[in-house]
Design a protein around this motif. Structure first.
Motif, PDB file in Angstrom:
ATOM      1  N   PRO A 145       0.809  -1.223   0.000  1.00  0.00           N
ATOM      2  CA  PRO A 145       0.000   0.000   0.000  1.00  0.00           C
ATOM      3  C   PRO A 145       0.843   1.274   0.000  1.00  0.00           C
ATOM      4  CG  PRO A 145      -0.907  -1.575   1.553  1.00  0.00           C
ATOM      5  CD  PRO A 145       0.425  -2.113   1.124  1.00  0.00           C
ATOM      6  N   ALA A 146       1.962   1.255   0.729  1.00  0.00           N
ATOM      7  CA  ALA A 146       2.826   2.436   0.736  1.00  0.00           C
ATOM      8  C   ALA A 146       3.405   2.701  -0.644  1.00  0.00           C
ATOM      9  CB  ALA A 146       3.951   2.252   1.760  1.00  0.00           C
ATOM     10  N   GLY A 147       3.838   1.627  -1.329  1.00  0.00           N
ATOM     11  CA  GLY A 147       4.367   1.787  -2.677  1.00  0.00           C
ATOM     12  C   GLY A 147       3.314   2.270  -3.658  1.00  0.00           C
ATOM     13  N   LEU A 148       2.086   1.747  -3.532  1.00  0.00           N
ATOM     14  CA  LEU A 148       1.002   2.198  -4.407  1.00  0.00           C
ATOM     15  C   LEU A 148       0.660   3.659  -4.161  1.00  0.00           C
ATOM     16  CD1 LEU A 148      -1.365  -0.916  -4.309  1.00  0.00           C
ATOM     17  CD2 LEU A 148       0.152  -0.211  -6.169  1.00  0.00           C
ATOM     18  N   SER A 149       0.714   4.084  -2.912  1.00  0.00           N
ATOM     19  CA  SER A 149       0.432   5.489  -2.596  1.00  0.00           C
ATOM     20  C   SER A 149       1.474   6.413  -3.219  1.00  0.00           C
ATOM     21  CB  SER A 149       0.399   5.680  -1.078  1.00  0.00           C
ATOM     22  OG  SER A 149      -0.588   4.862  -0.477  1.00  0.00           O
ATOM     23  N   VAL A 150       2.739   6.022  -3.112  1.00  0.00           N
ATOM     24  CA  VAL A 150       3.802   6.837  -3.702  1.00  0.00           C
ATOM     25  C   VAL A 150       3.673   6.872  -5.218  1.00  0.00           C
ATOM     26  CG1 VAL A 150       6.294   7.008  -4.020  1.00  0.00           C
ATOM     27  CG2 VAL A 150       5.370   6.435  -1.771  1.00  0.00           C
ATOM     28  N   ALA A 151       3.371   5.705  -5.828  1.00  0.00           N
ATOM     29  CA  ALA A 151       3.228   5.652  -7.279  1.00  0.00           C
ATOM     30  C   ALA A 151       2.045   6.493  -7.753  1.00  0.00           C
ATOM     31  CB  ALA A 151       3.063   4.208  -7.731  1.00  0.00           C
ATOM     32  N   ALA A 152       0.934   6.424  -7.026  1.00  0.00           N
ATOM     33  CA  ALA A 152      -0.235   7.222  -7.404  1.00  0.00           C
ATOM     34  C   ALA A 152       0.061   8.707  -7.292  1.00  0.00           C
ATOM     35  CB  ALA A 152      -1.425   6.838  -6.529  1.00  0.00           C
ATOM     36  N   GLY A 153       0.754   9.108  -6.226  1.00  0.00           N
ATOM     37  CA  GLY A 153       1.112  10.509  -6.088  1.00  0.00           C
ATOM     38  C   GLY A 153       2.081  10.969  -7.152  1.00  0.00           C
ATOM     39  N   TRP A 154       2.994  10.087  -7.566  1.00  0.00           N
ATOM     40  CA  TRP A 154       3.988  10.450  -8.583  1.00  0.00           C
ATOM     41  C   TRP A 154       3.356  10.615  -9.959  1.00  0.00           C
ATOM     42  CZ3 TRP A 154       9.033  11.819  -8.525  1.00  0.00           C
ATOM     43  CH2 TRP A 154       9.730  11.785  -9.746  1.00  0.00           C
ATOM     44  N   PHE A 155       2.454   9.690 -10.333  1.00  0.00           N
ATOM     45  CA  PHE A 155       1.900   9.694 -11.690  1.00  0.00           C
ATOM     46  C   PHE A 155       0.617  10.520 -11.819  1.00  0.00           C
ATOM     47  CE2 PHE A 155       4.426   5.742 -11.714  1.00  0.00           C
ATOM     48  CZ  PHE A 155       5.205   5.970 -12.843  1.00  0.00           C
ATOM     49  N   PHE A 156      -0.169  10.603 -10.745  1.00  0.00           N
ATOM     50  CA  PHE A 156      -1.479  11.261 -10.859  1.00  0.00           C
ATOM     51  C   PHE A 156      -1.642  12.466  -9.946  1.00  0.00           C
ATOM     52  CE2 PHE A 156      -2.041   6.691 -11.745  1.00  0.00           C
ATOM     53  CZ  PHE A 156      -2.427   6.769 -13.068  1.00  0.00           C
ATOM     54  N   GLY A 157      -0.598  12.828  -9.216  1.00  0.00           N
ATOM     55  CA  GLY A 157      -0.678  13.982  -8.341  1.00  0.00           C
ATOM     56  C   GLY A 157      -0.901  13.579  -6.892  1.00  0.00           C
ATOM     57  N   TRP A 158      -0.595  14.539  -6.004  1.00  0.00           N
ATOM     58  CA  TRP A 158      -0.663  14.227  -4.579  1.00  0.00           C
ATOM     59  C   TRP A 158      -2.059  13.880  -4.083  1.00  0.00           C
ATOM     60  CZ3 TRP A 158      -3.665  17.011  -1.278  1.00  0.00           C
ATOM     61  CH2 TRP A 158      -4.083  18.277  -1.676  1.00  0.00           C
ATOM     62  N   PRO A 159      -3.170  14.447  -4.663  1.00  0.00           N
ATOM     63  CA  PRO A 159      -4.491  14.016  -4.164  1.00  0.00           C
ATOM     64  C   PRO A 159      -4.732  12.519  -4.349  1.00  0.00           C
ATOM     65  CG  PRO A 159      -4.682  16.055  -5.404  1.00  0.00           C
ATOM     66  CD  PRO A 159      -3.304  15.546  -5.643  1.00  0.00           C
ATOM     67  N   ALA A 160      -4.267  11.985  -5.490  1.00  0.00           N
ATOM     68  CA  ALA A 160      -4.429  10.545  -5.716  1.00  0.00           C
ATOM     69  C   ALA A 160      -3.608   9.753  -4.702  1.00  0.00           C
ATOM     70  CB  ALA A 160      -4.008  10.198  -7.135  1.00  0.00           C
ATOM     71  N   GLY A 161      -2.404  10.218  -4.430  1.00  0.00           N
ATOM     72  CA  GLY A 161      -1.575   9.520  -3.445  1.00  0.00           C
ATOM     73  C   GLY A 161      -2.184   9.536  -2.061  1.00  0.00           C
ATOM     74  N   VAL A 162      -2.720  10.694  -1.663  1.00  0.00           N
ATOM     75  CA  VAL A 162      -3.380  10.783  -0.362  1.00  0.00           C
ATOM     76  C   VAL A 162      -4.609   9.891  -0.317  1.00  0.00           C
ATOM     77  CG1 VAL A 162      -4.586  12.348   1.208  1.00  0.00           C
ATOM     78  CG2 VAL A 162      -2.474  13.095   0.100  1.00  0.00           C
ATOM     79  N   GLY A 163      -5.352   9.842  -1.425  1.00  0.00           N
ATOM     80  CA  GLY A 163      -6.539   8.994  -1.463  1.00  0.00           C
ATOM     81  C   GLY A 163      -6.203   7.521  -1.322  1.00  0.00           C
ATOM     82  N   VAL A 164      -5.160   7.070  -2.031  1.00  0.00           N
ATOM     83  CA  VAL A 164      -4.760   5.668  -1.918  1.00  0.00           C
ATOM     84  C   VAL A 164      -4.261   5.365  -0.501  1.00  0.00           C
ATOM     85  CG1 VAL A 164      -3.127   3.937  -2.740  1.00  0.00           C
ATOM     86  CG2 VAL A 164      -4.226   5.470  -4.368  1.00  0.00           C
ATOM     87  N   ALA A 165      -3.489   6.287   0.072  1.00  0.00           N
ATOM     88  CA  ALA A 165      -3.002   6.077   1.435  1.00  0.00           C
ATOM     89  C   ALA A 165      -4.158   6.022   2.433  1.00  0.00           C
ATOM     90  CB  ALA A 165      -2.027   7.187   1.821  1.00  0.00           C
ATOM     91  N   GLY A 166      -5.146   6.917   2.253  1.00  0.00           N
ATOM     92  CA  GLY A 166      -6.305   6.891   3.146  1.00  0.00           C
ATOM     93  C   GLY A 166      -7.088   5.602   3.027  1.00  0.00           C
ATOM     94  N   GLY A 167      -7.247   5.115   1.793  1.00  0.00           N
ATOM     95  CA  GLY A 167      -7.939   3.832   1.606  1.00  0.00           C
ATOM     96  C   GLY A 167      -7.185   2.684   2.244  1.00  0.00           C
ATOM     97  N   ALA A 168      -5.843   2.713   2.157  1.00  0.00           N
ATOM     98  CA  ALA A 168      -5.047   1.657   2.774  1.00  0.00           C
ATOM     99  C   ALA A 168      -5.181   1.684   4.294  1.00  0.00           C
ATOM    100  CB  ALA A 168      -3.584   1.813   2.371  1.00  0.00           C
ATOM    101  N   VAL A 169      -5.144   2.884   4.872  1.00  0.00           N
ATOM    102  CA  VAL A 169      -5.297   3.001   6.328  1.00  0.00           C
ATOM    103  C   VAL A 169      -6.677   2.519   6.765  1.00  0.00           C
ATOM    104  CG1 VAL A 169      -5.402   4.623   8.245  1.00  0.00           C
ATOM    105  CG2 VAL A 169      -3.613   4.857   6.523  1.00  0.00           C
ATOM    106  N   ALA A 170      -7.712   2.885   5.992  1.00  0.00           N
ATOM    107  CA  ALA A 170      -9.060   2.438   6.322  1.00  0.00           C
ATOM    108  C   ALA A 170      -9.166   0.919   6.227  1.00  0.00           C
ATOM    109  CB  ALA A 170     -10.068   3.107   5.388  1.00  0.00           C
ATOM    110  N   GLY A 171      -8.513   0.340   5.213  1.00  0.00           N
ATOM    111  CA  GLY A 171      -8.526  -1.117   5.083  1.00  0.00           C
ATOM    112  C   GLY A 171      -7.833  -1.802   6.243  1.00  0.00           C
ATOM    113  N   MET A 172      -6.710  -1.237   6.700  1.00  0.00           N
ATOM    114  CA  MET A 172      -6.008  -1.817   7.849  1.00  0.00           C
ATOM    115  C   MET A 172      -6.858  -1.725   9.110  1.00  0.00           C
ATOM    116  SD  MET A 172      -2.878  -2.795   6.817  1.00  0.00           S
ATOM    117  CE  MET A 172      -1.722  -2.643   8.157  1.00  0.00           C
TER     118      MET A 172
END
Length: 215
Positions: free
Chosen positions: A48-75
């Protein structure tokens, strides 16, 4: 006739800089290796951490924050729905790895040397190999390989030294195989806390009495 000998020590700035660079490079490589190893051991965190960084790198920081938030919610959801598996696969493993390093591995060379269990052959120093560490709630079990020429009694007589050096209440050393010793560290008393026992008296009245059982 008196002869005076003068010794002049010169410093090589280039050599000192090279040593500093090599030391920094070695520490950096060790840190990268350690991080990669932990990422392999705990993919439920690293992926999840790697996916968050990749999403932020390719699609901007809002996407990275969204993926990170989803990962935290899943945990968090995993922790609520299945606390047993969450502890078994995540928190207990992280705790065991961290305590293995902080309690034993980082002190092993210093303690075995201080206890006279290391040997020297010229410029080389040999240290008993730390084979395995099992972290428990109250007891830790450490297994080590004796060096050639070691006597089991030498290790057994170091039990108090081990307990003091590794911050345990008590240590017990036993020979469990050819050249293999097992050190059991008692770090706390499992019966030190009050235990509430429910029972029914002979008169039929249900009572609850807190009792403390000594070790």
């Amino acid at each position: 006739m008196n002869t005076t000998t003068t010794t002049t020590t010169t410093h090589d700035p280039a050599g000192e800089v090279l040593d500093a660079v090599l030391t920094a490079a070695g520490r950096l490589l060790l840190s990268v290796f350690t991080l990669a190893w932990w990422a392999i051991l705990f993919p439920m965190v690293s992926v999840p951490a790697g996916l968050s960084v990749a999403a932020g790198w390719f699609f901007g920081w809002p996407a990275g924050v969204g993926v990170a938030g989803g990962a935290v919610a899943g945990m968090a959801l995993w922790r609520v729905l299945s606390p047993q598996t969450f502890e078994r696969w995540l928190t207990d493993r992280i705790r065991s790895r961290f305590l293995t390093w902080s309690r034993y591995r980082r002190r092993w060379v210093t303690m075995t040397t201080a206890c006279g269990l290391s040997t020297r052959d010229g410029d080389r120093t040999f240290i008993p190999r730390l084979v395995s560490v099992q972290i428990g709630d109250t007891l830790d079990i450490v297994r080590a390989r004796m060096l050639p020429g070691h006597c089991p009694d030498t290790w057994i007589h170091r039990a108090d030294h081990f307990a003091h050096g590794f911050d345990a209440q008590k240590a017990k050393v036993a020979l469990v195989g050819p050249g293999l010793v097992e050190i059991t560290f008692r770090r706390s008393d499992s019966l030190a806390d009050p235990v509430v026992v429910q029972f029914e008296s002979m008169a039929g009245f249900k009572t609850v009495a807190p009792t403390r059982k000594a070790a």
